[in-house]
Design an enzyme around this catalytic site. Structure first.
Site: not given
Length: 1120
Positions: A205, A469, A200
């Site tokens: 994201c 994630d 990130n």
């Protein structure tokens, strides 16, 4: 997550998952939030959890007089635990309760353990009303307890009738499940899942979740690999190559992958990466770019083949045989969430039939006004169906964007042939089975102003889901990927059944916002095999080389503790750097020869390495250690002693300077004879001082290194003057002045040396620097800007090259000036005026640079608003070298007393727009602006009256009253438009209406109800009982649109963005409510037609105007 008994109505939302220390001594309990977020990567189980239920009976509860109260220790999973409560609350009016690691104070450094647990207060009258709260946590030395600061209100706990305290006894339960986990920092996504994540960059994201989704569509990945790129392309300048590189690394890398090259190829700077962009927009832009790059290649049409579907907009008459259809394509579908329980309900709404009847009849070409039905049906769906869920909507009542967190279900299998193909048009190919299986769920966690994005994907469409994630990839079950992303509210049962209590609800802020489905009949083709032979050879070579270099750096980093970096500075380095790269001190150690040497190697062996590198035999080498002095200078301090040279490199580094853990910095002293061959180093006693010399030439403004000398401590500078003249190439009897360079931070200190007193008395020591120059230069100091060493060093220290840019062209350097950071405001503008040939420097206005946005700051620097140049260049803790300038037509002090407005004047009879800058005192009114404007513009007749409008995004938001003060009018983001008031508007009848008329089009890629305004909005009078046919005549005349073009226009009444199409016979006035028309910009008569008008661009001061012919619309963009 469950909680059987609700808190009372007054209870606040559950606590956030952030440390919240108690205002007490000892361990600091942390608060925990019951969220819908998925289990973090560090919580991935390695084995089945060991679980245990602990019951704690606390008697005489109300008599507890300690702030904190611990339970006895119990064991779960081989670890010691205990429950910690604050009977009177942890600085809150609630019972506070936590799970605590009982032996945290004695555990080894770096310990960590993970537990899922719930804590409960048992209701001893009705057990079903017990209060139970769940959470999970990675316990460590800093967070050795975790739980709930506001577990339940003390008022309820201590109320005997509630059942939580019976006979002054409280019963607490703790259910704890311990899992052995991989530590957060050492978690290996590739090892655990076979996949890697994306780093990130700040707020990327949302992009990472989209890129992972696209990457895991193998057919798409294969097509990207087959796009033609060359070995000469740079990823940062080529989206195809950057995406190829990214996908290759995702496929073959063992650790998370950076996206900087890709964002650079988008044209983003660092600031853009910290701004959340719209995911749908990014998806479309990326698809369009790739589609364009694929044209003329073997993969041309891939984007369409994968993602493009078609639907048919139709209007079908009910009583006559007439039907109008229009085919449109889509790459994704926007589905309503509000008011829909699931995807099928959204599709039902999408194809919902609208009845056109009564006043809203449809005008069929040869049949006149007819009752009709209007709707959308799908001709075909794409193999990969992308569904954008409308989680974000504009709330017109609240005048703000809101997030829709309503519960919205989506199936694992989506059948779009259901109910006998009710979503399909008659021309759809019914042989194609539109049965889809869910591939990806993109999730947004948070609110409208920000949050976090991640994706659940099953790359092979197996039962195993993975959560992507950012950098971490974890295995997840189907429930977490589907049900837990539906959103909605969770309702808790009432505290007191029988009483009319409102149930306590809390919203789930994590929910799906985009779904990707793959058609069952196409999944074999789409989930295809992609291997190295699909990747261009030049790309494989390039990326393998990058990987090898990365592995080498990784290896060096891993082995760094075995090596020492030795940096060796020589006279040659000093001569090369001083006066060009550096002026203060002696050398930049990052630019000298460095050696990577094993710590165990004897230093004498290292000297042999030096002999090979520099051709200096070992016996002629003498090394000096550098030392950092208290005044922050860095100088050679002392030579290495013989006994030190027999030590290892590692031992020597420890002796030298503990501040530089991995480095040993040395100065190599080599004495040269007259034949320039090396000689053995001379003996050095305590009386010998090693001095370094720099020569300054005021005429050339040049400082250079001329050598070093050993001098005797009690000798005098006058004794070495002839040697210094020789080093400088001066005559033997040249008179010279000597200065000691002492320090340069935070300010320069350079003092004159008295040649008559000993070196020791002048406090000179090893490593000191003496600068000198001809004395004769000082006698004619008026000839030189910097006649002596101190003034020159002061100049160099404060010297700043500033890049000046015109505010009209903020991306382009115009000129550079070398200035001093100590220059005053007047000094700076005087230099700029001189550069630009402007006589009056007060007409120069400067604007500072925003280091983060890489744009000019919105507000210019006021006249003498900055004391020094340095103040103009500092932005928070960053210093820039960019300033923007304007040349004003009046002095800035005078201008600051005025208000300048940019007004676009629309001529009443000519198709032209002129932009005027109206400059008036700040206490002037709109009426003054209008009067000033009348002197500048051509009116249709002498008595014409003007009005001033506020226009934004092609809508009129305000007519300014003539008495309004101009000081607070903002023309930076709103367009100010002036126009003549038509005579017909001056004499409105009692039943006449003045309505807004706007141009609009519908984006074919958007949902069918989405409209986009464009062009120039205007007012129109409508009469009582006037039909649309009558109004159209006046509109055509006003806009002067040719008949053939005007016949294709459609007319609609729009309220809050929703069009209701009108027929020629409709009474237009019936649609508009009686209300203050000037606040009715969201209720207007819409003219639907394509925005195909040619554009001309006009440049105005500080902004850019874009001009549209035909339907003239003026937009002004602030270039900030």
């Amino acid at each position: 997550m469950t909680m059987v008994t609700p808190p009372p109505l007054e209870q606040e939302d559950e606590e956030m998952l952030v440390p919240h220390p108690a205002l007490t001594e000892g361990p600091q309990p942390m608060e925990a939030l019951q969220t819908e977020t998925a289990t973090p990567a560090e919580n991935q189980p390695v084995e089945d959890p060991a679980a245990y239920r602990f019951t704690w009976r606390i008697e005489n509860f109300s008599r507890l007089n300690t702030k904190k109260h611990y339970s006895e220790i119990f064991f779960v999973g081989g670890y010691k635990w205990r429950v910690l409560i604050f009977p009177k609350g942890n600085n809150v009016d609630h019972l506070s309760m936590y799970l605590d690691v009982a032996d945290s104070a004695t555990l080894p450094y770096g310990w960590s353990r993970y537990a899922q647990f719930n804590l409960a207060i048992i209701n001893q009258i009705h057990s079903k009303y017990s209060i139970r709260k769940d959470t999970h946590h990675q316990f460590n030395a800093r967070e050795s307890d975790w739980g709930f600061t506001s577990f339940m209100p003390l008022s309820e706990l201590y109320d005997p009738s509630r059942g939580y305290l019976v006979n002054d006894t409280c019963i607490i339960e703790a259910e704890v499940a311990v899992r052995r986990v991989v530590d957060y920092w050492s978690y290996d996504s590739k090892k655990e899942t076979g996949y890697v994540g994306l780093k990130n960059q700040g707020a990327t994201c949302y992009m990472n979740s989209l890129l992972q989704t696209l990457y895991h569509i193998p057919y798409f990945r294969k097509a990207v690999y087959h796009m033609p790129t060359t070995e000469n392309d740079m990823p940062s300048g080529s989206i195809p190559l950057a995406l190829q590189s990214l996908f290759y690394k995702l496929q073959y890398s063992d650790c998370s992958v950076a996206t900087k090259e890709l964002t650079k190829s988008f044209g983003w700077d660092t600031y853009d990466s910290f701004m959340q962009h719209d995911v749908q927009e990014l998806n479309r832009v990326l698809s369009e770019k790739l589609e364009d790059k694929m044209k003329g290649t073997v993969v041309e049409g891939t984007i369409q083949q994968l993602f493009e579907g078609h639907h048919m907009n139709y209007i079908e008459c009910i009583n006559v045989d007439y039907k109008s259809t229009r085919k449109e394509s889509f790459y994704d579908l926007q589905l309503d969430v509000k008011g829909c329980r699931d995807v099928y309900a959204s599709f039902d709404k999408y194809v919902e039939v609208e009845r056109l009847e009564g006043d809203n009849k449809y005008h069929a070409e040869q049949y006149g006004l007819q009752d009709a039905k209007k709707g959308v049906l799908f001709i075909d769906f794409p193999p990969v169906l992308q569904l954008q869920l409308k989680r974000f909507e504009y709330d017109f009542m609240r005048d703000t964007m809101v997030k829709i967190n309503d519960r919205y279900e989506f199936p694992l299998q989506l059948d779009l042939d259901r109910d006998n193909g009710k979503y399909l048009s008659p021309e759809a190919d019914r042989r194609v089975r539109n049965l889809y299986t869910l591939h990806s769920v993109l999730v947004h966690s948070g609110g409208v102003h920000g949050g976090h994005y991640y994706a659940f994907i099953r790359p092979t469409l197996s039962d195993q889901w993975f959560k992507f994630d950012d950098e971490r990839v974890t295995k997840e079950d189907m429930k977490r990927a589907l049900e837990e992303q539906y959103g909605g509210e969770e309702e808790l049962p009432q505290t007191n059944p029988g009483f009319n209590n409102t149930p306590f609800k809390f919203t789930k802020y994590s929910n799906a916002y985009m779904l990707v489905y793959i058609r069952e009949s196409d999944k074999e083709k789409i989930i295809c095999n992609v291997d190295e032979k699909d990747i261009a050879e030049h790309l494989r070579i390039r990326l393998k080389k990058e990987q090898e270099e990365k592995e080498q750096k990784k290896k060096e980093k891993a082995e760094a503790h075995l090596y020492t970096i030795i940096k060796v500075a020589r006279d040659e380095d000093l001569a090369e750097q001083i006066g060009t790269e550096i002026y203060f001190d002696l050398v930049d150690h990052d630019k000298v020869r460095s050696f990577r040497i094993q710590k165990q190697l004897p230093f004498n062996h290292f000297k042999e390495e030096v002999a090979k590198e520099f051709g200096i035999p070992v016996q002629f080498q003498r090394f000096w250690l550098w030392a950092k002095r208290q005044n922050h200078t860095y100088r050679p301090n002392r030579p290495l002693m013989p006994q030190e040279e027999i030590q290892s490199v590692g031992q020597l580094r420890e002796i030298s300077n503990k501040a530089h853990n991995a480095e040993l910095r040395l100065f190599l002293e080599v004495e040269l004879g007259l034949d320039l061959r090396p000689l053995p180093p001379p003996d050095k006693t305590k009386e010998d001082i090693l001095l370094f010399f720099k020569l300054y030439d005021p005429e050339k403004e040049e400082l250079r290194y001329v050598g070093r000398l050993f001098v005797k401590a009690f000798g005098k500078p006058s004794e070495i003057l002839s040697k210094l003249n020789e080093m400088a190439g001066f005559p033997q009897n040249e008179q010279i002045e000597l200065y000691e360079e002492i320090k340069f931070e935070p300010s320069v200190m350079c003092e004159h040396i008295d040649k008559r007193i000993p070196f020791r008395s002048s406090q000179l020591e090893d490593g000191d620097i003496i600068c000198y120059e001809k004395s004769s230069m000082l006698d004619s100091e008026d000839q030189y800007r910097y006649p002596d060493v101190p003034t020159f060093l002061e100049y160099v220290h404060n010297r700043q090259v500033v890049h000046f840019r015109s505010l009209e062209k903020p991306k382009e350097d115009d000129f550079c000036l070398e200035l001093s950071k100590l220059f005053t405001y007047d000094d700076v503008v005087e230099r700029v005026a001189r550069q630009l040939g402007v006589d009056d420097s007060s007409k120069i206005r400067l604007t500072s640079h925003n280091c983060y946005s890489q744009q000019p700051k919105p507000q210019p620097i006021k006249y003498r608003g900055a004391e020094h140049l340095l103040d103009m260049l500092v932005h928070y803790n960053q210093t820039t070298d960019i300033l923007y300038y304007e040349v004003l037509d009046i002095p800035l002090p005078e201008l600051q007393g005025l208000k300048t407005l940019k007004v676009a004047f629309h001529h009443a009879t000519k198709d032209e727009v002129a932009v005027h800058c109206i400059r008036l005192p700040k206490n002037s009114t709109v009426g003054d602006v209008i009067n000033e404007l009348k002197t500048k513009v051509e009116l249709s007749h002498p008595n014409a009256e003007l009005r001033l409008l506020e226009v934004f995004y092609h809508k009129i938001y305000k007519i300014f009253p003539p008495n309004e003060k101009i000081e607070n009018i903002n023309d930076q983001y709103w367009t100010l438009r002036a126009e003549e008031i038509p005579e017909e508007e001056k004499n409105l009848g009692p039943h006449d209406r003045l309505i807004h008329v706007y141009h609009f089009t519908r984006d074919p890629t958007q949902n069918q109800m989405q409209v986009q305004n464009f062009g120039d909005p205007f007012f129109l009078i409508i009469r009582e009982g006037e039909t649309l046919a009558d109004v159209k005549v006046r509109i055509q005349k006003k806009l002067q649109v040719p008949d053939d073009e005007f016949s294709k226009w459609k007319f609609a009444f729009l309220s809050l963005g929703r069009p209701e199409y009108l027929q020629d016979s409709d009474i237009v006035s019936n649609r508009f409510q009686r209300r203050d028309v000037y606040g009715a910009w969201e209720q207007y008569l819409g003219l639907e037609h394509p925005d195909t008008t040619p554009r001309r661009t006009y440049t105005a001061n500080q902004g850019k105007w874009e001009m549209y012919n035909g339907v003239t619309g003026v937009r002004w963009f602030r270039t900030m």
